[in-house]
Design a protein around this motif. Structure first.
Motif: not given
Length: 117
Positions: A90-113
């Motif tokens: 990808l080369g040189c990358k400088k960026f901002t990202q939002v990660a959204v996590q859904e939790w189930q049973d104390g763990k991340i079940i779904k993550e979208k970036f």
């Protein structure tokens, strides 16, 4: 919600220590589903582990990872990250990202970036 604050803080701390794969092993559900923006969905821990390993292995220079904001809601956490690195594909990358996590049973079940590159 305190439970989720503790969990996402632990995940973020591991990432900041360069232990992203350890965070994945400890805090992601076996049936985890991930997605970048509106791209293809990847289901299952094994395929997501391989994707993370390949991504981390291709980073040639790492300059910064910084959580800017963290939000916690009902079975959901969100982290706004600032990244700065060089990746062999990808080369040189400088960026901002939002990660959204859904939790189930104390763990991340779904993550979208969400990010623009």
């Amino acid at each position: 919600m305190d439970f989720l604050i503790e969990k996402i803080s632990a995940v973020n701390d591991l990432i900041l220590q360069g232990k992203g794969l350890e965070a994945f092993e400890n805090y992601y559900h076996d049936n985890v589903v991930t997605q970048d923006n509106d791209d293809e969905v990847f289901a299952g821990k094994e395929i997501n582990r391989k994707r993370k390993e390949a991504f981390f292995d291709a980073i040639t220079e790492f300059r910064c990872a910084k959580p800017l904001k963290v939000a916690v809601g009902e079975k959901t956490t969100m982290v706004e990250w600032q990244f700065d690195f060089t990746h062999q594909d990808l080369g040189c990358k400088k960026f901002t990202q939002v990660a959204v996590q859904e939790w189930q049973d104390g763990k991340i079940i779904k993550e979208k970036f969400y990010y623009g590159l």
